[in-house]
Design an enzyme around this catalytic site. Structure first.
Site, PDB file in Angstrom:
ATOM      1  N   ASP A   1       0.825  -1.149  -0.165  1.00 56.24           N
ATOM      2  CA  ASP A   1      -0.142  -0.195  -0.075  1.00 56.24           C
ATOM      3  C   ASP A   1       1.004   1.210   0.112  1.00 56.24           C
ATOM      4  OD1 ASP A   1       1.117   0.086   2.525  1.00 56.24           O
ATOM      5  OD2 ASP A   1      -0.746  -0.527   3.678  1.00 56.24           O
ATOM      6  N   GLU A  54      -0.113  -9.129  -1.090  1.00 53.16           N
ATOM      7  CA  GLU A  54      -0.579  -8.728  -0.144  1.00 53.16           C
ATOM      8  C   GLU A  54      -1.940  -7.651  -0.663  1.00 53.16           C
ATOM      9  OE1 GLU A  54       0.143  -5.527   3.063  1.00 53.16           O
ATOM     10  OE2 GLU A  54       1.101  -7.259   4.006  1.00 53.16           O
ATOM     11  N   GLU A  68      -2.624   4.832   2.468  1.00 54.57           N
ATOM     12  CA  GLU A  68      -2.420   3.488   2.067  1.00 54.57           C
ATOM     13  C   GLU A  68      -3.890   2.968   1.672  1.00 54.57           C
ATOM     14  OE1 GLU A  68      -1.268   5.117   4.966  1.00 54.57           O
ATOM     15  OE2 GLU A  68       0.957   4.866   4.889  1.00 54.57           O
ATOM     16  N   HIS A 112       4.603   5.168  13.237  1.00 55.53           N
ATOM     17  CA  HIS A 112       4.768   6.119  12.071  1.00 55.53           C
ATOM     18  C   HIS A 112       3.604   6.253  11.251  1.00 55.53           C
ATOM     19  CE1 HIS A 112       3.974   3.188   8.804  1.00 55.53           C
ATOM     20  NE2 HIS A 112       4.150   2.300   9.687  1.00 55.53           N
ATOM     21  N   ARG A 123       0.796   8.264   9.372  1.00 55.82           N
ATOM     22  CA  ARG A 123       0.513   9.859   8.911  1.00 55.82           C
ATOM     23  C   ARG A 123      -0.640  10.278   9.803  1.00 55.82           C
ATOM     24  NH1 ARG A 123       3.540   8.966   4.842  1.00 55.82           N
ATOM     25  NH2 ARG A 123       4.439  10.867   3.780  1.00 55.82           N
ATOM     26  N   HIS A 169      11.060   5.610  14.197  1.00 54.76           N
ATOM     27  CA  HIS A 169      11.060   5.850  12.915  1.00 54.76           C
ATOM     28  C   HIS A 169      11.910   6.922  12.337  1.00 54.76           C
ATOM     29  CE1 HIS A 169       9.415   6.204   8.730  1.00 54.76           C
ATOM     30  NE2 HIS A 169       8.752   5.003   8.836  1.00 54.76           N
TER      31      HIS A 169
HETATM   32  C1  UD1 Z   1       5.870   4.810   4.121  1.00 55.65           C
HETATM   33  C2  UD1 Z   1       4.671   4.373   3.405  1.00 55.65           C
HETATM   34  C3  UD1 Z   1       3.772   3.802   4.427  1.00 55.65           C
HETATM   35  C4  UD1 Z   1       4.592   2.468   5.463  1.00 55.65           C
HETATM   36  C5  UD1 Z   1       5.675   2.906   5.902  1.00 55.65           C
HETATM   37  C6  UD1 Z   1       6.573   1.917   6.594  1.00 55.65           C
HETATM   38  C7  UD1 Z   1       3.599   5.756   1.932  1.00 55.65           C
HETATM   39  C8  UD1 Z   1       2.881   7.026   1.474  1.00 55.65           C
HETATM   40  N1  UD1 Z   1       4.071   5.750   3.042  1.00 55.65           N
HETATM   41  O1  UD1 Z   1       5.653   5.871   5.191  1.00 55.65           O
HETATM   42  O2  UD1 Z   1       2.710   3.041   3.792  1.00 55.65           O
HETATM   43  O3  UD1 Z   1       3.840   1.925   6.131  1.00 55.65           O
HETATM   44  O4  UD1 Z   1       6.528   3.694   4.831  1.00 55.65           O
HETATM   45  O5  UD1 Z   1       7.586   2.453   7.404  1.00 55.65           O
HETATM   46  O6  UD1 Z   1       4.400   5.013   1.098  1.00 55.65           O
HETATM   47  N2  UD1 Z   1      13.410   8.380   6.181  1.00 55.65           N
HETATM   48  C9  UD1 Z   1      14.682   8.415   6.379  1.00 55.65           C
HETATM   49  N3  UD1 Z   1      15.272   6.963   6.046  1.00 55.65           N
HETATM   50  C10 UD1 Z   1      14.439   5.982   5.919  1.00 55.65           C
HETATM   51  C11 UD1 Z   1      12.916   6.101   5.649  1.00 55.65           C
HETATM   52  C12 UD1 Z   1      12.557   7.389   6.175  1.00 55.65           C
HETATM   53  O7  UD1 Z   1      15.464   9.516   6.767  1.00 55.65           O
HETATM   54  O8  UD1 Z   1      15.137   5.023   5.738  1.00 55.65           O
HETATM   55  C13 UD1 Z   1      12.424   9.854   6.664  1.00 55.65           C
HETATM   56  C14 UD1 Z   1      12.833  10.479   5.386  1.00 55.65           C
HETATM   57  O9  UD1 Z   1      12.937  11.986   5.795  1.00 55.65           O
HETATM   58  C15 UD1 Z   1      11.686  10.692   4.547  1.00 55.65           C
HETATM   59  C16 UD1 Z   1      10.487  10.300   5.575  1.00 55.65           C
HETATM   60  O10 UD1 Z   1      11.023   9.592   6.564  1.00 55.65           O
HETATM   61  O11 UD1 Z   1      11.293  11.764   3.706  1.00 55.65           O
HETATM   62  C17 UD1 Z   1       9.039   9.677   5.340  1.00 55.65           C
HETATM   63  O12 UD1 Z   1       9.463   8.672   4.569  1.00 55.65           O
HETATM   64  P1  UD1 Z   1       7.999   8.067   3.561  1.00 55.65           P
HETATM   65  O13 UD1 Z   1       8.503   6.913   2.929  1.00 55.65           O
HETATM   66  O14 UD1 Z   1       7.273   9.245   2.848  1.00 55.65           O
HETATM   67  O15 UD1 Z   1       6.969   8.046   4.762  1.00 55.65           O
HETATM   68  P2  UD1 Z   1       6.744   6.857   5.813  1.00 55.65           P
HETATM   69  O16 UD1 Z   1       5.835   7.443   7.199  1.00 55.65           O
HETATM   70  O17 UD1 Z   1       8.039   6.262   6.127  1.00 55.65           O
HETATM   71  N1  UDP Z   2      10.940  -3.457  12.180  1.00 54.96           N
HETATM   72  C1  UDP Z   2      12.166  -3.535  11.822  1.00 54.96           C
HETATM   73  N2  UDP Z   2      12.832  -2.802  12.797  1.00 54.96           N
HETATM   74  C2  UDP Z   2      12.337  -1.797  13.660  1.00 54.96           C
HETATM   75  C3  UDP Z   2      10.705  -1.710  13.522  1.00 54.96           C
HETATM   76  C4  UDP Z   2      10.261  -2.612  12.728  1.00 54.96           C
HETATM   77  O1  UDP Z   2      12.574  -4.405  11.012  1.00 54.96           O
HETATM   78  O2  UDP Z   2      13.030  -1.074  14.141  1.00 54.96           O
HETATM   79  C5  UDP Z   2       9.890  -4.371  11.037  1.00 54.96           C
HETATM   80  C6  UDP Z   2       8.882  -5.143  11.785  1.00 54.96           C
HETATM   81  O3  UDP Z   2       9.103  -6.540  12.260  1.00 54.96           O
HETATM   82  C7  UDP Z   2       7.990  -5.346  10.705  1.00 54.96           C
HETATM   83  C8  UDP Z   2       8.259  -4.092   9.867  1.00 54.96           C
HETATM   84  O4  UDP Z   2       9.474  -3.810  10.271  1.00 54.96           O
HETATM   85  O5  UDP Z   2       7.951  -6.348   9.648  1.00 54.96           O
HETATM   86  C9  UDP Z   2       7.228  -3.077   9.909  1.00 54.96           C
HETATM   87  O6  UDP Z   2       7.457  -1.699   9.208  1.00 54.96           O
HETATM   88  P1  UDP Z   2       6.643  -0.408   9.546  1.00 54.96           P
HETATM   89  O7  UDP Z   2       6.006  -0.553  11.038  1.00 54.96           O
HETATM   90  O8  UDP Z   2       7.670   0.765   9.314  1.00 54.96           O
HETATM   91  O9  UDP Z   2       5.568  -0.449   8.566  1.00 54.96           O
HETATM   92  P2  UDP Z   2       4.043  -1.137   8.154  1.00 54.96           P
HETATM   93  O10 UDP Z   2       4.076  -2.346   8.620  1.00 54.96           O
HETATM   94  O11 UDP Z   2       2.997  -0.276   8.983  1.00 54.96           O
HETATM   95  O12 UDP Z   2       3.862  -1.044   6.877  1.00 54.96           O
END
Ligand code: UD1
Ligand code: UDP
Length: 386
Positions: free
Chosen positions: A98, A120, A134, A215, A217, A247
């Site tokens: 998603d 999924e 999502e 994490h 939104r 996160h």
């Molecule tokens: C994204 C996904 C969400 C998923 C989540 C898992 C979308 C819209 N959102 O949300 O569905 O559940 O990932 O975690 O696709 N950042 C870093 N390093 C990283 C990761 C993130 O610095 O390795 C920071 C950056 O500033 C980035 C921000 O996090 O711009 C947001 O990342 P983004 O992927 O847009 O949103 P998530 O909240 O992580």
């Molecule tokens: N996870 C990880 N390290 C962490 C926190 C979570 O590997 O510090 C794993 C967790 O076991 C799960 C996945 O990351 O499999 C979940 O990721 P996240 O919560 O970012 O996204 P979502 O599942 O909500 O899409």
């Protein structure tokens, strides 16, 4: 049977964890030519998973920028993936779940008339606002999918009500494949498990462990203030320690770090790799999260989970009574954690090991479906008993 070329695309941490065992299964099959593209929607958190599962990307779109906007991210993904699809010319593009990466890549493949497989598929809350964005992303992907790999009967049923044109296959969730591989690694390699344990010397054996992640939104702003306040209240309990890998999103860190950073009972750490997180889940007494993946993993491990959301697209474990929804609400979170810590009978109900989400064989089913082989779809023990 002719060989097929499969382009697997993912970009975030949870997608990488859930696609890793599938990439391994595709690579192991002589009938498949497997090509992997990462969007890089996440950078550090994605790279952690790539290293752990020894995955190599053939293409990396490197789209992430700090504090990215949804439209900016979507635009970069759809623009950069187009050339990769044109160059690889796969028989199938596989996307997961998603995320913006998934919906942008599914649309890009559709525009180039390449068949899409959605891993999924069919998870729904019925509310476009929750989870945002999502719920929209997963609907968009299903609309253009030729194969919808639904993890459960509930997700299959959701898809059937939408009159979609693709084929639905019930596979189980690939996260259980990843989790089973990882728990087996920790079990069969005690030296490895000891190495992980040695990274957390500060865990106090006398106090219970509350493991936290967050994490979403829809909780940005007030929601994360409430969550932080609830954790600060709970940190006053002398029998409890809180472990919170925070996160990397600045919208999350900007609220959580200043509020909880100085509390002695709260260990704020950077996101840990999947091996460590699985070890931490096994070590935890209780998990508080808004994560989709953790909601699926914890029941398999027999760990109680409180979910900081008002609705979930993963109702199976809520119905089974091992997961409860507590919203992003200071009082509800505090009360629910306290009840599970103080009332053993309440905790016992949550600690049953159940498997509504998969049996560890989802990836084999997906590969079989792509190749037109016969196989048995996933069903739970309860479904088979009917
Ligand atoms: C994204 C996904 C969400 C998923 C989540 C898992 C979308 C819209 N959102 O949300 O569905 O559940 O990932 O975690 O696709 N950042 C870093 N390093 C990283 C990761 C993130 O610095 O390795 C920071 C950056 O500033 C980035 C921000 O996090 O711009 C947001 O990342 P983004 O992927 O847009 O949103 P998530 O909240 O992580
Ligand atoms: N996870 C990880 N390290 C962490 C926190 C979570 O590997 O510090 C794993 C967790 O076991 C799960 C996945 O990351 O499999 C979940 O990721 P996240 O919560 O970012 O996204 P979502 O599942 O909500 O899409």
């Amino acid at each position: 049977m002719s060989r097929i070329k499969v382009l697997t695309i993912f970009g975030t941490r949870p997608e990488a964890i859930k696609m890793a065992p599938l990439v391994c299964a595709l690579q192991a099959d002589p009938q498949v030519e497997s090509v992997v593209c990462v969007t890089g929607q996440h950078r550090e958190m994605l790279d952690q998973v790539m290293q752990l599962f020894a995955l190599r990307a053939d293409f990396d779109l490197e789209v992430m920028v700090p504090d990215q906007t949804l439209n900016g991210l979507f635009a970069r993904v759809i623009d950069r993936i187009d050339g990769v699809i044109a160059q690889v010319r796969p028989d199938f593009v596989l996307v997961h779940g998603d995320t913006s990466s998934a919906s942008a890549c599914a649309l890009a493949a559709f525009h180039r008339r390449i068949r899409v497989g959605h891993v999924e598929a069919g998870l729904r809350t019925g509310d476009l606002e929750r989870p945002f964005p999502e719920e929209m992303n997963r609907r968009v992907v299903d609309v253009v999918s030729d194969f919808m790999f639904a993890p459960t009967q509930t997700s299959r049923h959701n898809l059937l009500t939408e009159n979609l044109s693709g084929k639905i296959v019930v596979t189980g969730n690939t996260v259980i494949d990843a989790l089973a591989m990882t728990t087996e690694r920790l079990k069969t390699d005690p030296a490895l498990a000891d190495q992980v344990k040695a990274r957390y010397p500060w865990i106090d054996a006398q106090r219970k462990v509350l493991l936290v992640t967050g994490h979403r939104r829809e909780s940005f702003g007030e929601g994360f203030v409430n969550i932080s306040d609830a954790l600060a209240d709970l940190a006053e309990r002398p029998d409890l320690q809180i472990i919170y890998p925070v996160h990397l999103n600045p919208q999350v860190r900007g609220i959580v770090m200043p509020r909880l950073g100085d509390l002695p009972n709260v260990h704020l750490i950077d996101p840990v790799d999947y091996l460590d997180f699985v070890w931490l889940m096994q070590r935890a007494d209780l998990i508080l999260t808004d994560s989709g993946g953790v909601q699926e993993e914890a029941p398999y491990l027999g760990k109680p989970v409180l979910v900081m959301r008002d609705v979930t697209e993963r109702p199976e474990a809520v119905q089974a009574g091992t997961v409860a929804l507590v919203g992003a609400d200071r009082r509800r979170i505090h009360q629910a954690v306290a009840r599970l810590l103080d009332d053993e009978s309440s905790a016992a109900g949550f600690q049953r090991r159940i498997n509504p989400y998969g049996d560890g064989r989802a990836c084999g089913r997906i590969v079989s479906a792509l190749l037109g082989r016969t196989f048995e779809e996933f069903s739970t023990a309860a479904e088979r008993a009917v």
